[in-house]
Design a protein around this motif. Structure first.
Motif, PDB file in Angstrom:
ATOM      1  N   ASP A  16      34.924  43.404  33.975  1.00  0.00           N
ATOM      2  CA  ASP A  16      36.322  43.773  34.206  1.00  0.00           C
ATOM      3  C   ASP A  16      37.125  42.491  34.414  1.00  0.00           C
ATOM      4  OD1 ASP A  16      38.798  44.490  35.296  1.00  0.00           O
ATOM      5  OD2 ASP A  16      37.965  46.086  36.534  1.00  0.00           O
ATOM      6  N   PHE A  17      38.013  42.197  33.473  1.00  0.00           N
ATOM      7  CA  PHE A  17      38.759  40.938  33.566  1.00  0.00           C
ATOM      8  C   PHE A  17      39.681  40.907  34.779  1.00  0.00           C
ATOM      9  CE2 PHE A  17      42.150  43.241  31.384  1.00  0.00           C
ATOM     10  CZ  PHE A  17      43.317  42.631  31.817  1.00  0.00           C
ATOM     11  N   ARG A  18      40.167  42.059  35.213  1.00  0.00           N
ATOM     12  CA  ARG A  18      41.042  42.084  36.391  1.00  0.00           C
ATOM     13  C   ARG A  18      40.270  41.701  37.659  1.00  0.00           C
ATOM     14  NH1 ARG A  18      43.006  46.108  33.017  1.00  0.00           N
ATOM     15  NH2 ARG A  18      45.219  45.841  32.546  1.00  0.00           N
ATOM     16  N   LYS A  19      39.048  42.185  37.773  1.00  0.00           N
ATOM     17  CA  LYS A  19      38.196  41.818  38.909  1.00  0.00           C
ATOM     18  C   LYS A  19      37.903  40.313  38.857  1.00  0.00           C
ATOM     19  CE  LYS A  19      35.244  42.602  42.330  1.00  0.00           C
ATOM     20  NZ  LYS A  19      35.730  41.993  43.560  1.00  0.00           N
ATOM     21  N   PHE A  20      37.640  39.790  37.660  1.00  0.00           N
ATOM     22  CA  PHE A  20      37.416  38.349  37.524  1.00  0.00           C
ATOM     23  C   PHE A  20      38.650  37.573  37.970  1.00  0.00           C
ATOM     24  CE2 PHE A  20      38.127  34.516  34.971  1.00  0.00           C
ATOM     25  CZ  PHE A  20      37.099  33.727  35.473  1.00  0.00           C
ATOM     26  N   LEU A  21      39.834  37.976  37.492  1.00  0.00           N
ATOM     27  CA  LEU A  21      41.063  37.271  37.863  1.00  0.00           C
ATOM     28  C   LEU A  21      41.270  37.287  39.377  1.00  0.00           C
ATOM     29  CD1 LEU A  21      43.608  38.451  35.127  1.00  0.00           C
ATOM     30  CD2 LEU A  21      42.576  36.174  35.366  1.00  0.00           C
ATOM     31  N   ASP A  22      41.042  38.432  39.982  1.00  0.00           N
ATOM     32  CA  ASP A  22      41.216  38.562  41.430  1.00  0.00           C
ATOM     33  C   ASP A  22      40.224  37.668  42.169  1.00  0.00           C
ATOM     34  OD1 ASP A  22      42.454  39.687  43.734  1.00  0.00           O
ATOM     35  OD2 ASP A  22      40.816  41.135  43.917  1.00  0.00           O
ATOM     36  N   ASP A  23      38.957  37.743  41.791  1.00  0.00           N
ATOM     37  CA  ASP A  23      37.924  36.924  42.441  1.00  0.00           C
ATOM     38  C   ASP A  23      38.184  35.439  42.216  1.00  0.00           C
ATOM     39  OD1 ASP A  23      36.718  39.273  43.238  1.00  0.00           O
ATOM     40  OD2 ASP A  23      35.017  39.110  41.849  1.00  0.00           O
ATOM     41  N   TYR A  24      38.586  35.078  40.990  1.00  0.00           N
ATOM     42  CA  TYR A  24      38.846  33.669  40.670  1.00  0.00           C
ATOM     43  C   TYR A  24      39.994  33.137  41.531  1.00  0.00           C
ATOM     44  CZ  TYR A  24      39.802  29.387  38.110  1.00  0.00           C
ATOM     45  OH  TYR A  24      39.993  28.056  37.782  1.00  0.00           O
ATOM     46  N   GLN A  25      41.089  33.905  41.602  1.00  0.00           N
ATOM     47  CA  GLN A  25      42.244  33.449  42.372  1.00  0.00           C
ATOM     48  C   GLN A  25      41.854  33.243  43.838  1.00  0.00           C
ATOM     49  OE1 GLN A  25      44.374  35.395  44.827  1.00  0.00           O
ATOM     50  NE2 GLN A  25      45.233  33.368  45.184  1.00  0.00           N
ATOM     51  N   LYS A  26      41.110  34.172  44.395  1.00  0.00           N
ATOM     52  CA  LYS A  26      40.710  34.059  45.800  1.00  0.00           C
ATOM     53  C   LYS A  26      39.784  32.863  46.020  1.00  0.00           C
ATOM     54  CE  LYS A  26      41.307  38.949  46.793  1.00  0.00           C
ATOM     55  NZ  LYS A  26      40.636  40.258  46.830  1.00  0.00           N
ATOM     56  N   ALA A  27      38.812  32.664  45.121  1.00  0.00           N
ATOM     57  CA  ALA A  27      37.875  31.547  45.258  1.00  0.00           C
ATOM     58  C   ALA A  27      38.594  30.212  45.081  1.00  0.00           C
ATOM     59  CB  ALA A  27      36.740  31.680  44.239  1.00  0.00           C
ATOM     60  N   ARG A  28      39.480  30.140  44.109  1.00  0.00           N
ATOM     61  CA  ARG A  28      40.210  28.895  43.863  1.00  0.00           C
ATOM     62  C   ARG A  28      41.176  28.606  45.012  1.00  0.00           C
ATOM     63  NH1 ARG A  28      42.405  26.698  38.605  1.00  0.00           N
ATOM     64  NH2 ARG A  28      43.480  24.833  39.308  1.00  0.00           N
ATOM     65  N   HIS A  29      41.733  29.643  45.600  1.00  0.00           N
ATOM     66  CA  HIS A  29      42.626  29.473  46.748  1.00  0.00           C
ATOM     67  C   HIS A  29      41.868  28.872  47.936  1.00  0.00           C
ATOM     68  CE1 HIS A  29      46.216  30.193  49.142  1.00  0.00           C
ATOM     69  NE2 HIS A  29      45.451  30.744  50.067  1.00  0.00           N
ATOM     70  N   GLU A  30      40.581  29.201  48.072  1.00  0.00           N
ATOM     71  CA  GLU A  30      39.752  28.613  49.129  1.00  0.00           C
ATOM     72  C   GLU A  30      39.621  27.103  48.950  1.00  0.00           C
ATOM     73  OE1 GLU A  30      37.953  30.069  51.820  1.00  0.00           O
ATOM     74  OE2 GLU A  30      39.245  31.789  51.426  1.00  0.00           O
ATOM     75  N   ILE A  31      39.604  26.650  47.686  1.00  0.00           N
ATOM     76  CA  ILE A  31      39.470  25.230  47.356  1.00  0.00           C
ATOM     77  C   ILE A  31      40.830  24.532  47.404  1.00  0.00           C
ATOM     78  CG2 ILE A  31      38.779  23.605  45.544  1.00  0.00           C
ATOM     79  CD1 ILE A  31      36.905  25.904  44.503  1.00  0.00           C
ATOM     80  N   ASP A  32      41.853  25.235  46.901  1.00  0.00           N
ATOM     81  CA  ASP A  32      43.204  24.684  46.775  1.00  0.00           C
ATOM     82  C   ASP A  32      44.194  25.737  47.262  1.00  0.00           C
ATOM     83  OD1 ASP A  32      45.706  23.792  45.967  1.00  0.00           O
ATOM     84  OD2 ASP A  32      45.245  23.809  43.831  1.00  0.00           O
ATOM     85  N   ASP A  33      44.695  25.568  48.481  1.00  0.00           N
ATOM     86  CA  ASP A  33      45.550  26.613  49.046  1.00  0.00           C
ATOM     87  C   ASP A  33      46.885  26.761  48.321  1.00  0.00           C
ATOM     88  OD1 ASP A  33      46.842  24.388  50.056  1.00  0.00           O
ATOM     89  OD2 ASP A  33      46.606  24.937  52.157  1.00  0.00           O
ATOM     90  N   GLY A  34      47.193  25.854  47.403  1.00  0.00           N
ATOM     91  CA  GLY A  34      48.394  25.993  46.584  1.00  0.00           C
ATOM     92  C   GLY A  34      48.193  26.896  45.382  1.00  0.00           C
ATOM     93  N   PHE A  35      46.951  27.319  45.158  1.00  0.00           N
ATOM     94  CA  PHE A  35      46.638  28.181  44.015  1.00  0.00           C
ATOM     95  C   PHE A  35      46.727  29.633  44.467  1.00  0.00           C
ATOM     96  CE2 PHE A  35      44.129  30.265  40.742  1.00  0.00           C
ATOM     97  CZ  PHE A  35      44.536  29.600  39.605  1.00  0.00           C
ATOM     98  N   ASN A  36      47.953  30.151  44.480  1.00  0.00           N
ATOM     99  CA  ASN A  36      48.163  31.533  44.902  1.00  0.00           C
ATOM    100  C   ASN A  36      48.744  32.337  43.746  1.00  0.00           C
ATOM    101  OD1 ASN A  36      50.997  31.038  44.878  1.00  0.00           O
ATOM    102  ND2 ASN A  36      50.797  30.109  46.897  1.00  0.00           N
ATOM    103  N   LYS A  37      48.964  33.612  43.978  1.00  0.00           N
ATOM    104  CA  LYS A  37      49.430  34.503  42.910  1.00  0.00           C
ATOM    105  C   LYS A  37      50.790  34.067  42.372  1.00  0.00           C
ATOM    106  CE  LYS A  37      46.634  38.272  44.617  1.00  0.00           C
ATOM    107  NZ  LYS A  37      46.580  39.547  45.304  1.00  0.00           N
ATOM    108  N   SER A  38      51.674  33.617  43.239  1.00  0.00           N
ATOM    109  CA  SER A  38      52.984  33.136  42.782  1.00  0.00           C
ATOM    110  C   SER A  38      52.851  31.874  41.942  1.00  0.00           C
ATOM    111  CB  SER A  38      53.905  32.857  43.968  1.00  0.00           C
ATOM    112  OG  SER A  38      54.306  34.047  44.578  1.00  0.00           O
ATOM    113  N   SER A  39      51.962  30.969  42.363  1.00  0.00           N
ATOM    114  CA  SER A  39      51.806  29.720  41.606  1.00  0.00           C
ATOM    115  C   SER A  39      51.216  29.983  40.223  1.00  0.00           C
ATOM    116  CB  SER A  39      50.953  28.705  42.376  1.00  0.00           C
ATOM    117  OG  SER A  39      49.584  29.027  42.338  1.00  0.00           O
ATOM    118  N   ILE A  40      50.383  31.004  40.100  1.00  0.00           N
ATOM    119  CA  ILE A  40      49.849  31.366  38.784  1.00  0.00           C
ATOM    120  C   ILE A  40      50.992  31.795  37.877  1.00  0.00           C
ATOM    121  CG2 ILE A  40      48.414  33.029  37.519  1.00  0.00           C
ATOM    122  CD1 ILE A  40      46.508  32.989  39.977  1.00  0.00           C
TER     123      ILE A  40
END
Length: 116
Positions: A16-40
């Motif tokens: 499910d690409f939506r689950k991937f996008l959600d998981d990716y955004q959350k994991a990347r946000h843990e590494i880079d707090d500037g990587f949020n839904k608005s920044s995407i």
């Protein structure tokens, strides 16, 4: 910034690409707090529509042009990008024949073929 890709989800393990996008955004946000839904949305060139990413997660259809915009933001290599393209088509297929076609393509694109 050098990113530890081992901390990011493996696209080949998703159906499910939506689950991937959600998981990716959350994991990347843990590494880079500037990587949020608005920044995407901003990185996709959607300065006036910061809800697009959330809308996609909630089921909004993603056009091929927007699929291509996601690929560099997600920093997918060529094999991952091809899998992502087919995964989106699979999830958005309009009938069983299309789903079967894209399902077979997903299996052939996986690094270690297994059932999805």
């Amino acid at each position: 910034m050098e990113m530890d890709r081992k901390k990011l989800p493996d696209i080949f393990s998703y159906k499910d690409f939506r689950k991937f996008l959600d998981d990716y955004q959350k994991a990347r946000h843990e590494i880079d707090d500037g990587f949020n839904k608005s920044s995407i949305c901003m990185r996709m060139g959607l300065e006036h529509s910061r809800s697009y990413f959330n809308d996609v997660l909630k089921g909004k259809k993603v056009t091929p042009g927007f699929v291509e915009r996601f690929i560099p933001i997600l920093e997918l290599d060529s094999a991952e990008a091809e899998f992502f393209r087919v995964l989106v088509k699979f999830n958005q297929a309009e009938n069983g024949n299309e789903r079967d076609l894209y399902f077979r393509q997903l299996i052939s694109l996986q690094k270690t073929p297994k059932k999805i």
